[in-house]
Scaffold this motif. Sequence first.
Motif, PDB file in Angstrom:
ATOM      1  N   LYS A 376      -0.180  16.193   1.923  1.00  0.00           N
ATOM      2  CA  LYS A 376       0.592  17.371   2.323  1.00  0.00           C
ATOM      3  C   LYS A 376      -0.119  18.155   3.429  1.00  0.00           C
ATOM      4  O   LYS A 376      -1.300  17.931   3.703  1.00  0.00           O
ATOM      5  CB  LYS A 376       0.845  18.266   1.102  1.00  0.00           C
ATOM      6  CG  LYS A 376       1.861  17.653   0.121  1.00  0.00           C
ATOM      7  CD  LYS A 376       3.273  17.648   0.711  1.00  0.00           C
ATOM      8  CE  LYS A 376       4.326  17.126  -0.242  1.00  0.00           C
ATOM      9  NZ  LYS A 376       5.645  16.981   0.369  1.00  0.00           N
ATOM     10  N   ASP A 393       9.079  19.907  -3.410  1.00  0.00           N
ATOM     11  CA  ASP A 393      10.144  19.212  -2.675  1.00  0.00           C
ATOM     12  C   ASP A 393      11.363  19.197  -3.576  1.00  0.00           C
ATOM     13  O   ASP A 393      11.237  18.953  -4.777  1.00  0.00           O
ATOM     14  CB  ASP A 393       9.750  17.753  -2.375  1.00  0.00           C
ATOM     15  CG  ASP A 393       8.867  17.630  -1.142  1.00  0.00           C
ATOM     16  OD1 ASP A 393       8.463  18.670  -0.581  1.00  0.00           O
ATOM     17  OD2 ASP A 393       8.566  16.479  -0.748  1.00  0.00           O
ATOM     18  N   GLU A 401      14.815  13.630  -0.304  1.00  0.00           N
ATOM     19  CA  GLU A 401      14.250  14.948  -0.003  1.00  0.00           C
ATOM     20  C   GLU A 401      15.202  15.764   0.866  1.00  0.00           C
ATOM     21  O   GLU A 401      15.594  15.355   1.941  1.00  0.00           O
ATOM     22  CB  GLU A 401      12.909  14.791   0.721  1.00  0.00           C
ATOM     23  CG  GLU A 401      12.292  16.142   1.024  1.00  0.00           C
ATOM     24  CD  GLU A 401      11.093  16.069   1.966  1.00  0.00           C
ATOM     25  OE1 GLU A 401      10.444  15.009   2.040  1.00  0.00           O
ATOM     26  OE2 GLU A 401      10.836  17.083   2.635  1.00  0.00           O
TER      27      GLU A 401
HETATM   28 MG    MG Z   1       8.661  17.050   3.518  1.00  0.00          MG
END
Ligand code: MG
Length: 478
Positions: A376, A393, A401
């Motif tokens: 991330k 998410d 997503e």
């Molecule tokens: Mg993303």
Amino acid sequence: MFNKRIKIKQLVATEQTGDEVTVMGWVRTFRNNQFIALNDGSTNNNLQVVVELGLLDEAILKRITTGASLKVTGEVVPSLGKGQKIELKAKNVEILGDSDADKYPLQPKKHSLEFLREKAHLRFRTNTFGSVFRVRHLLAFAIHKFFNDRGFIYLHTPIITASDAEGAGEMFRVTTLPFDNPPRSQDGSIDFKEDFFGKSTNLTVSGQLEGELGAMAFSEVYTFGPTFRAENSNTTRHLAEFWMIEPEMAFCDIEDNMNLAEEFMKYLIQYVMDNNRDDIEFLDQRLAEEEKQKPANERSEFGLIEKLQFVINNNFERITYTDAITILLESPAYKKKKFKYDVNWGIDLQSEHERYLVEKHFKKPVIVTGYPKEIKAFYMKQNEDGKTVAAMDILAPGIGEIVGGSQREENLEKLEQRMREMHLPVEEMSWYLDTRRFGTVPHAGFGLGFERMVQFVTGMTNIRDVIAFARTPKNCEF
Ligand code: MG
Ligand code: 4AD
């Protein structure tokens, strides 16, 4: 003259007859030299214009072809035909623009979405794209309404930036340097000091960093603008140019962030259901037709409206990344080696994994939190365990997503340390770090991919069909 016309949406909704009105639009079909289906883009419900025998010369009748534009004045009369309450009995028909029937690409028949993608400059004139783009418009409107009603400030963050907000290196460069002979530094590298901005610049991948600056003054801001990613992903969910909504909230943690994102998505769906039922019903039908073409085992259990209603009425599932990995490892799909990509703690969830969780396991939207920090962005708040970050998410059925967000690291030392670990230019981003130097507060935000949301609400399978002119690898037409 032009503003005296009435929009077809308003006219076909009326039951009042006897008035003389003027309409303008494009011919969809012309049957029996008598019935014109006229559309002006305000609705898919065409106006039936009746041309009585003898009203128009043969020469004019010949010019009433699919795609031609007309101005029609006539009397609103009760309709004898099926499917409409009223029709327009023409008194005067003026051809505003001819359309050569032999050359006009949109024949009055069903065209494939692939064909219409090649004719994207005309596809707005079809029922499917009429509905999609009216819904897209309404979603954009609802987004501003949602945030305005809650006191958020709409912040216009820059399109050209010198930073990589996501640190993923998927940027389109912006430069005025000559390609053939760019100025070079002593070590042979290109000398961006000579470039337009005196440094290397690119199109933004996200307005978040600037959004954070705004949140540190206004408490709550949002951006809604185009973002650009040079990722070479040729999928039904990726665009090189897409629109993103990014709220950023001070005095807000990951929990508040998830709550807002869920409320936001539900609000948008409800808003469209309440304010444009016609187009949603059309799209529901369209999807049902499309599903019929598929083999039975690939068809989705829900129709579009059923799905949207279900999402509004049920809580999103909330799980940690660690739990998600456990579910995947214990899944029949994993045991039967159905996944293309391997599963273990630390992987970036692939679309097949996300879809398994959402479509097979939970059968509803899922919010995943606590991702490994390695996969991330640098700005996410580091959790106590030293391994995960306060990321979240949202995964949606059929999409994967749809939202990516996090609580931000508000501690200056921790943030600087993470940036150094990730080899980010700490000194150049001093302006960003000032938010942590002067009155730092816990804050959080997320990004909703606008086109993915439009896909979700319209049921369109390919992201290229929910943006006017798609930009994807090797494709930049129109
Ligand atoms: Mg993303
Ligand atoms: O997860 P992403 O990369 O998050 C950010 O950019 C953060 N700065 C957001 C924030 O916290 N303010 O992107 C957010 C969303 C994704 O969940 C996805 O819906 C969409 O943007 N998205 C794309 N949509 C279409 N085409 C692409 N190439 C996309 N990349 C991301």
